[in-house]
Design an enzyme around this catalytic site. Structure first.
Site, short mmCIF file in Angstrom:
data_model
loop_
_atom_site.label_atom_id
_atom_site.label_comp_id
_atom_site.label_asym_id
_atom_site.label_seq_id
_atom_site.Cartn_x
_atom_site.Cartn_y
_atom_site.Cartn_z
N LYS A 8 53.46 31.82 30.03
CA LYS A 8 53.10 32.73 28.94
C LYS A 8 52.97 32.02 27.59
CE LYS A 8 54.87 36.91 31.12
NZ LYS A 8 55.73 38.08 31.03
N ASP A 48 53.49 43.04 27.20
CA ASP A 48 54.88 43.29 27.65
C ASP A 48 55.59 44.19 26.64
OD1 ASP A 48 54.81 41.85 30.01
OD2 ASP A 48 55.51 39.98 29.10
P1 NDP Z 1 62.63 33.39 31.00
O1 NDP Z 1 62.67 32.26 31.97
O2 NDP Z 1 61.82 33.26 29.77
O3 NDP Z 1 64.14 33.74 30.53
C1 NDP Z 1 65.17 33.79 31.47
C2 NDP Z 1 66.45 34.36 30.85
O4 NDP Z 1 67.39 34.57 31.91
C3 NDP Z 1 67.12 33.45 29.83
O5 NDP Z 1 67.76 34.24 28.87
C4 NDP Z 1 68.15 32.71 30.69
O6 NDP Z 1 69.28 32.28 29.96
C5 NDP Z 1 68.57 33.80 31.64
N1 NDP Z 1 69.06 33.27 32.92
C6 NDP Z 1 68.36 32.57 33.84
N2 NDP Z 1 69.14 32.28 34.88
C7 NDP Z 1 70.37 32.77 34.62
C8 NDP Z 1 71.61 32.77 35.32
N3 NDP Z 1 71.74 32.17 36.51
N4 NDP Z 1 72.67 33.37 34.76
C9 NDP Z 1 72.54 33.97 33.54
N5 NDP Z 1 71.39 34.01 32.82
C10 NDP Z 1 70.31 33.41 33.37
O7 NDP Z 1 62.16 34.65 31.87
P2 NDP Z 1 61.45 35.98 31.33
O8 NDP Z 1 62.17 36.43 30.11
O9 NDP Z 1 59.99 35.84 31.29
O10 NDP Z 1 61.76 37.00 32.54
C11 NDP Z 1 63.06 37.54 32.65
C12 NDP Z 1 63.08 38.64 33.70
O11 NDP Z 1 62.26 39.72 33.28
C13 NDP Z 1 62.57 38.20 35.07
O12 NDP Z 1 63.40 38.79 36.05
C14 NDP Z 1 61.18 38.77 35.13
O13 NDP Z 1 60.80 39.06 36.46
C15 NDP Z 1 61.36 40.05 34.32
N6 NDP Z 1 60.10 40.50 33.71
C16 NDP Z 1 59.62 41.73 34.06
C17 NDP Z 1 58.45 42.19 33.53
C18 NDP Z 1 57.93 43.52 33.95
O14 NDP Z 1 56.77 43.84 33.67
N7 NDP Z 1 58.75 44.35 34.60
C19 NDP Z 1 57.67 41.43 32.54
C20 NDP Z 1 58.28 40.15 32.19
C21 NDP Z 1 59.45 39.72 32.79
P3 NDP Z 1 69.29 30.87 29.16
O15 NDP Z 1 68.67 31.13 27.81
O16 NDP Z 1 70.73 30.55 29.07
O17 NDP Z 1 68.52 29.88 29.98
#
Ligand code: NDP
Length: 278
Positions: free
Chosen positions: A71, A108
């Site tokens: 993105k 989004d």
């Molecule tokens: P990003 O990769 O940009 O962000 C991931 C986030 O999750 C960060 O805050 C990260 O923390 C945290 N994270 C990852 N792994 C872990 C873990 N094991 N334990 C705790 N925290 C964790 O992803 P997105 O923001 O793009 O997507 C996030 C979610 O939203 C996904 O599940 C995606 O499928 C969903 N989504 C749904 C949409 C919809 O239309 N329904 C649209 C966009 C996304 P840290 O900063 O510490 O790395």
């Protein structure tokens, strides 16, 4: 459906992308609207995704949806961008302009707004929201919530990322690491999980008693299953991210075709698929 040289091409691009429900949603709407176009899923694994996205414009794609992890590259690939895409710092929708460059959008924010309104059942203004996560989806959520004047707490595995998100999009938001989730959720009107932990089998710290309050997970299907089950067991009213998915898709469809698709029909179709494949 008949495909000819005049058929327009649309796609969702991501890595992974096989799980995406976007082809189901958009091909359903294209068929309903009688539009001569097809929508496919493209798996893009690349050291330079922005260059590859520009190549797709040259190859004749009329529009793209972009999902993880491209993105930010999608915004970089575009010749111009909507104010929302610029503010979020990422794009999930590209439309080809006459000169052949992409124009970037972030739908989004619209999708999140619909999911939030449904889960909360009322205007979020002045309500206490705990947002878990600080990635791309959280940025779209934080922009919407800050514009609505909610009392926001951003909780993230890495507090530094929550601090950066608050500074960029939600000045005044409280920030914390996951260890403080329980006490912050105790005072929340709604908890929104945008952390992608369900994709890797990780789970959230224990939640306090929900007492029927809404818990919205932006993921869906298998990625949301365990988090929503834990929330339900603690007495929260669980909601998954399918409504956000359909909402962001509908906003993209409006950008591409200037018409509003049937969101309820698409949501039911997505729910039926998720019920079968988990
Ligand atoms: P990003 O990769 O940009 O962000 C991931 C986030 O999750 C960060 O805050 C990260 O923390 C945290 N994270 C990852 N792994 C872990 C873990 N094991 N334990 C705790 N925290 C964790 O992803 P997105 O923001 O793009 O997507 C996030 C979610 O939203 C996904 O599940 C995606 O499928 C969903 N989504 C749904 C949409 C919809 O239309 N329904 C649209 C966009 C996304 P840290 O900063 O510490 O790395």
């Amino acid at each position: 459906m008949s495909i000819s040289p005049a058929t327009k091409l649309y796609a969702v691009v991501g890595d992974p992308v096989a799980h995406s429900l976007s082809p189901l949603i958009h091909n359903r709407w294209l068929h309903e609207a009688g539009i001569d176009a097809v929508y496919v899923a493209l798996h893009l694994k690349s050291p330079d995704p922005a260059a590859d996205l520009r190549a797709l414009a040259r190859a004749g794609y009329s529009g793209l949806n972009i999902t993880l992890p491209h993105k930010v590259a999608a915004l970089a690939s575009a010749g111009s961008a909507s104010p929302e895409a610029r503010q979020v710092g990422a794009a999930n929708t590209l439309v080809r302009e006459n000169g052949g460059d992409w124009i970037a959008h972030n739908t989004d924010v619209d999708g999140f707004s619909l999911a939030m309104a449904h889960a909360l059942g009322s205007d979020p203004r002045g309500r206490r929201v705990v947002l878990i996560g600080a990635g791309g989806a959280a940025r779209a959520a934080a922009l919407h919530l800050a514009q609505r004047g909610v009392e926001l707490a951003i909780v993230n595995r890495s507090k530094a990322n929550a601090d950066a998100l608050a500074k960029a999009l939600a000045p005044g938001a409280e920030t914390a690491d996951l260890g403080d989730l329980n006490s912050l959720a105790e005072r929340a009107d709604i908890v929104v999980n945008s952390a992608s932990l369900g994709h890797v089998g990780a789970s959230l710290p224990e939640l306090p008693a929900g007492k029927g309050r809404p818990f919205l997970d932006l993921s869906y299907g298998k990625a949301a299953r365990d988090t929503l089950a834990a929330a339900r067991a603690a007495g929260w009213a669980p909601h998954d991210g399918l409504r956000m998915l359909v909402g962001q898709a509908a906003a993209a469809f409006r950008i591409w075709f200037a018409q509003s698709p049937d969101m309820n029909g698409a949501l039911s179709a997505c729910e039926a698929i998720v019920a079968v494949r988990g």
